[in-house]
Design a protein around this motif. Structure first.
Motif, PDB file in Angstrom:
ATOM      1  N   ILE A 182      -1.701   9.071  10.505  1.00 57.36           N
ATOM      2  CA  ILE A 182      -1.109   9.135   9.161  1.00 57.36           C
ATOM      3  C   ILE A 182      -0.086   8.015   8.980  1.00 57.36           C
ATOM      4  CG2 ILE A 182       0.560  10.962   9.838  1.00 57.36           C
ATOM      5  CD1 ILE A 182      -0.952  10.315   6.325  1.00 57.36           C
ATOM      6  N   LEU A 231      -2.099   4.811   8.457  1.00 56.61           N
ATOM      7  CA  LEU A 231      -2.730   4.821   7.124  1.00 56.61           C
ATOM      8  C   LEU A 231      -1.718   4.396   6.060  1.00 56.61           C
ATOM      9  CD1 LEU A 231      -5.160   7.337   5.585  1.00 56.61           C
ATOM     10  CD2 LEU A 231      -3.015   6.913   4.400  1.00 56.61           C
ATOM     11  N   LYS A 232      -0.511   4.935   6.134  1.00 54.63           N
ATOM     12  CA  LYS A 232       0.495   4.625   5.127  1.00 54.63           C
ATOM     13  C   LYS A 232       0.934   3.166   5.181  1.00 54.63           C
ATOM     14  CE  LYS A 232       2.801   8.969   4.091  1.00 54.63           C
ATOM     15  NZ  LYS A 232       3.019   8.638   2.706  1.00 54.63           N
ATOM     16  N   LYS A 233       0.842   2.555   6.344  1.00 61.59           N
ATOM     17  CA  LYS A 233       1.300   1.170   6.489  1.00 61.59           C
ATOM     18  C   LYS A 233       0.218   0.142   6.188  1.00 61.59           C
ATOM     19  CE  LYS A 233       3.581   2.156  10.518  1.00 61.59           C
ATOM     20  NZ  LYS A 233       4.008   1.895  11.857  1.00 61.59           N
ATOM     21  N   VAL A 262       0.833  -1.208   0.000  1.00 60.11           N
ATOM     22  CA  VAL A 262       0.000   0.000   0.000  1.00 60.11           C
ATOM     23  C   VAL A 262       0.871   1.263   0.000  1.00 60.11           C
ATOM     24  CG1 VAL A 262      -1.869  -1.212   1.157  1.00 60.11           C
ATOM     25  CG2 VAL A 262      -0.225   0.078   2.526  1.00 60.11           C
ATOM     26  N   SER A 263       0.353   2.345  -0.588  1.00 60.80           N
ATOM     27  CA  SER A 263       1.149   3.581  -0.702  1.00 60.80           C
ATOM     28  C   SER A 263       0.260   4.820  -0.645  1.00 60.80           C
ATOM     29  CB  SER A 263       1.945   3.560  -2.006  1.00 60.80           C
ATOM     30  OG  SER A 263       1.079   3.328  -3.113  1.00 60.80           O
ATOM     31  N   GLY A 264      -0.727   4.775   0.230  1.00 61.48           N
ATOM     32  CA  GLY A 264      -1.599   5.947   0.374  1.00 61.48           C
ATOM     33  C   GLY A 264      -0.887   7.081   1.092  1.00 61.48           C
ATOM     34  N   GLY A 265      -1.588   8.197   1.201  1.00 57.21           N
ATOM     35  CA  GLY A 265      -1.041   9.345   1.923  1.00 57.21           C
ATOM     36  C   GLY A 265      -0.416  10.347   0.988  1.00 57.21           C
TER      37      GLY A 265
END
Lengths: 86, 139
Positions: free
Chosen positions: B110, B113-115, A83-86
């Motif tokens: 945050i 979320l990224k992980k 995953v690579s959100g943000g």
């Protein structure tokens, strides 16, 4: 009964969607197959997925699964690349 | 307030939502599209998500933050689709009685979320090339 088959809907996202060329598909597997069996099947069907296999997770629409989890007939399984959100 | 949206994120609305009479601190994190990464020019980012699972994971991590810090209100909004340079892709806000908890809870949200949240970022470069950002395998 032994030997029965089940059908699951597999959804693809991001890089996996590009590598498979699909958004989703139905896959038939022997009853009581676990997640690792599905990943093996996908790596066989889509050669470019082989190198990604160690980094893929499976999940329902509500939670991540372990590769040891038995998949249920009729469920939707999401194939989750890193995953690579943000 | 948790959600995924293809529209521009309403940061003023989020800020107003976080103002609480019981609160003494609001920490607001805004992640934006950066023009240069390792010397390469980005024109915009494009986000994909597994939406139902993403919402479930965001709710779970907000619950975790609420169990660790005295969170009065929390907001996690992630934009999907195209996000041009300077615009916000993610906004996280936390209201707490005192500042230390708001910093810590916001950072937790945050970072988690990224992980863990199934969202994916593609960089589209000025030279016409594009690539998915190398991500993290969720634990």
């Amino acid at each position: 009964m032994a030997g029965d088959m089940m059908r699951i809907t597999v959804r693809y996202f991001a890089v996996v969607r590009e590598l498979t060329g699909r958004i989703e598909e139905d896959i038939e597997m022997p009853d009581d197959s676990h997640g690792a069996v599905l990943l093996d099947r996908l790596a066989e069907s889509y050669a470019p997925l082989k190198e990604y296999k160690p980094y893929l997770r499976l999940a329902t629409d509500s939670a991540f699964l372990s590769l040891d989890d038995i998949l249920d007939d009729g469920t939707v399984i999401n194939v989750i690349p890193p995953v690579s959100g943000g | 307030m948790v959600g995924l949206t293809e529209e521009r994120i309403d940061i003023d609305g989020i800020s107003a939502f976080l103002r609480q009479a019981e609160g003494g601190a609001i920490d607001l994190f805004i992640g934006t599209t950066r023009r240069f990464t390792d010397g390469k020019e980005t024109t915009h980012l494009a986000y994909d998500a597994a939406p139902d699972l993403a919402r479930a994971e965001i709710h779970r991590m907000v619950g975790e933050a609420q169990s660790r810090w005295p969170v009065l209100r929390a907001v996690v909004i992630h934009r999907l689709g195209t996000v041009p340079v300077t615009e916000a892709s993610v906004v996280i806000g936390v209201a707490t009685p005192h500042r230390a908890a708001s910093f810590e809870a916001c950072r937790y949200l945050i970072d988690t979320l990224k992980k863990r949240v199934p969202i994916w970022k593609k960089q589209l470069f000025a030279d016409g090339t594009a690539e998915w950002v190398q991500g993290t395998v969720p634990e």
